[in-house]
Write an enzyme that holds these catalytic residues in place. Structure first.
Site, PDB file in Angstrom:
ATOM      1  N   LYS A   1      -7.110  -4.548  -1.037  1.00 41.65           N
ATOM      2  CA  LYS A   1      -8.082  -5.639  -0.521  1.00 41.65           C
ATOM      3  C   LYS A   1      -7.512  -6.159   0.691  1.00 41.65           C
ATOM      4  CE  LYS A   1     -10.889  -9.186  -0.380  1.00 41.65           C
ATOM      5  NZ  LYS A   1     -10.347  -9.892   0.723  1.00 41.65           N
TER       6      LYS A   1
ATOM      7  N   GLU B   1       5.471 -10.873  -3.278  1.00 38.78           N
ATOM      8  CA  GLU B   1       6.332 -11.186  -1.929  1.00 38.78           C
ATOM      9  C   GLU B   1       5.720 -12.692  -1.396  1.00 38.78           C
ATOM     10  OE1 GLU B   1       7.521 -11.855   1.339  1.00 38.78           O
ATOM     11  OE2 GLU B   1       6.546  -9.984   1.761  1.00 38.78           O
TER      12      GLU B   1
ATOM     13  N   CYS C   1       6.994 -13.987   7.037  1.00 39.04           N
ATOM     14  CA  CYS C   1       7.549 -14.845   5.796  1.00 39.04           C
ATOM     15  C   CYS C   1       9.133 -14.728   6.073  1.00 39.04           C
ATOM     16  CB  CYS C   1       7.155 -14.184   4.690  1.00 39.04           C
ATOM     17  SG  CYS C   1       7.331 -12.323   4.384  1.00 39.04           S
TER      18      CYS C   1
END
Length: 482
Positions: A175, A251, A284
């Site tokens: 997705k 994550e 990130c």
């Protein structure tokens, strides 16, 4: 989309727009799936796992991964242009983490592991209750995996999930983020047209509705969620997946710190703060806090100002541009809101902080530096996901470690020192999943685990740890022959 081996439109016929964040122009459209479409994809993945030999035929899995690798490489340059257009990534970054790094080994490493991994291992015989037993431990695939992809590094994240998911014998529903769908539909087409991957093993479902993706978390037919994205969404996945005891790999976010010790060469270490401009700070693991010794704080700040003010930003098609736009108007406004909050809480806005006047189109934010920052401030505690660096003073090594660890996150970090021994002592004390010492690279290749402590996640991507997390462990025993 790719569902059950077929390239299909949404059952409703609906489509949604894919927008270039650098120009705000519509690139085109993509299928807009409904919950019904997602359920069809889940059913296809379930059938492929339960009713075919994909989970047990390692030779087939290796051949299919090699075919997919070849297919991706045949369209590498088309993929590169697609990432520049829909992600807003500078061309420069596509030769690293956006495209070329994952194409180098994200599928090759798991394919190699198919031959090298200890799928079965024997234990010594045991004597219990008057019986001698032979014993073995088997590693088997988990089943159906829902892979939910972020928009910042979609090719890198997708391939580093897909490689081990398939190599270990699972089936998958991918997705992609609604902001960056085309790289995923390209992947689905290549799976369908260029590989022997059986129908239903890989499914790609695009949707503008995030709740369509949540069906993966809710469905009892999905055994595991592999998610990369925000901590808030990761928390929701754990909550919604609890009734079906979903396995999860998460994550998540980060607010990582670079510690520059007082014996470091500031001329070579402090400019590492430029990393907040890589892909406009939308990473990130980017180290968005720089900790400078109070005794050399002003010196470090001047270097940071000079470094960030020299960053070339703008049209991501230009080969010299380091920083492009953020992904959307919503994200731009979010970043600008954090900058306003930093000023309101008393930090000094030393550089940038607004929308560049010379770029009236596109969702750009200037490279931004805050000084005189207290680690308790919002801009030092929350993930901004934009080109914003905060410079924080510290007193000594213990204080630096304390500040670095004073965060709910623990994804990455770094230290610079003239003494390797001193730097490694600091590295041992910072609670984070990856850590760079004197500019070393603990990320970027498929053989090294990547993930975080605390609110930065659960599990690891890549390496042996990332491979093993897509497997179940079965212990078997039988009577020993007399």
């Amino acid at each position: 989309m790719l569902i059950g081996g077929e390239l299909v439109e949404a059952s409703s016929g609906e489509r949604f727009e894919n927008v270039n964040p650098a120009t705000e122009e519509v690139l085109g459209e993509v299928a807009d799936a409904s919950t019904e479409d997602m359920r069809h994809a889940i059913a296809a993945a379930r059938t492929a796992f339960d009713d075919t030999d994909w989970s047990t035929d390692r030779a087939l899995r290796k051949r299919c991964l090699e075919q997919l690798q070849e297919a991706l490489e045949s369209e590498r340059e088309e993929l590169r242009e697609e990432i520049i257009a829909e992600v807003g990534s500078p061309r420069l970054m596509t030769y690293a983490a956006q495209v070329d790094w994952p194409l180098a080994d994200a599928l090759k490493y798991p394919a190699k592991m198919i031959d090298e991994f200890p799928w079965e291992r024997s234990l010594p015989d045991s004597d219990m209750m008057g019986m001698t037993s032979r014993r073995a431990v088997y590693k088997e695939p988990i089943g159906v995996v829902g892979a939910i992809i972020p928009w910042n590094y979609p090719v890198e994240v997708t391939l580093n999930k897909l490689g081990p998911i398939l190599a270990t014998g699972n089936t998958v529903i991918i997705k992609p983020a609604p902001d960056t769908p085309w790289n995923a539909t390209r992947l689905g087409r290549l799976v369908a047209e260029k590989t022997d991957i059986p129908a239903g093993v890989v499914n790609v479902v695009t949707s503008s509705d995030h709740l369509v993706g949540e069906e993966l978390t809710l469905s009892p037919e999905v055994d595991m969620i592999s998610f990369t994205g925000s901590t808030a969404t990761g928390t929701r996945i754990m909550e919604k997946g609890a009734p079906t005891l979903k396995r999860v790999f998460l994550e998540l976010g980060g607010k990582s710190a670079t510690i520059v010790l007082d014996d470091a060469d500031f001329a070579t270490s402090v400019p590492s703060g430029i990393a907040v401009c890589f892909h406009a700070g939308q990473g990130c693991a980017i180290q968005t806090r720089m900790l400078l010794p109070r005794s050399r704080y002003d010196e470090g700040v001047e270097i940071l100002k000079a470094t960030l003010s020299s960053v070339a930003y703008g049209d991501p098609q230009r080969p010299d541009v380091l920083m492009g736009p953020v992904i959307s108007a919503k994200q731009r406004d979010r970043v600008l809101g954090y900058i306003e909050k930093g000023v309101a809480e008393g930090a000094t806005l030393a550089l940038g902080g607004g929308r560049p006047a010379q770029l009236p189109k596109g969702w750009f934010v200037e490279p931004t530096l805050f000084t005189d920052v207290d680690n308790a401030m919002t801009i030092a505690q929350e993930e901004i996901f934009g080109p914003v660096l905060v410079a924080i003073p510290y007193e000594d090594d213990d204080d630096a470690v304390r500040i670095a660890n004073d965060s709910v996150y623990g994804l990455s970090g770094g230290v610079f020192s003239g003494s390797l021994e001193r730097a490694l002592r600091v590295a041992e004390r910072v609670r984070t999943g990856t850590f760079a010492v004197n500019g070393g690279m603990p990320i970027g290749s498929a053989d090294i685990p990547f993930g975080g402590y605390k609110h930065s996640g659960i599990g690891r991507q890549n390496g042996l740890a990332g491979f093993d997390q897509y497997l179940e462990t079965k212990s078997v025993a039988w009577p020993s022959p007399q």
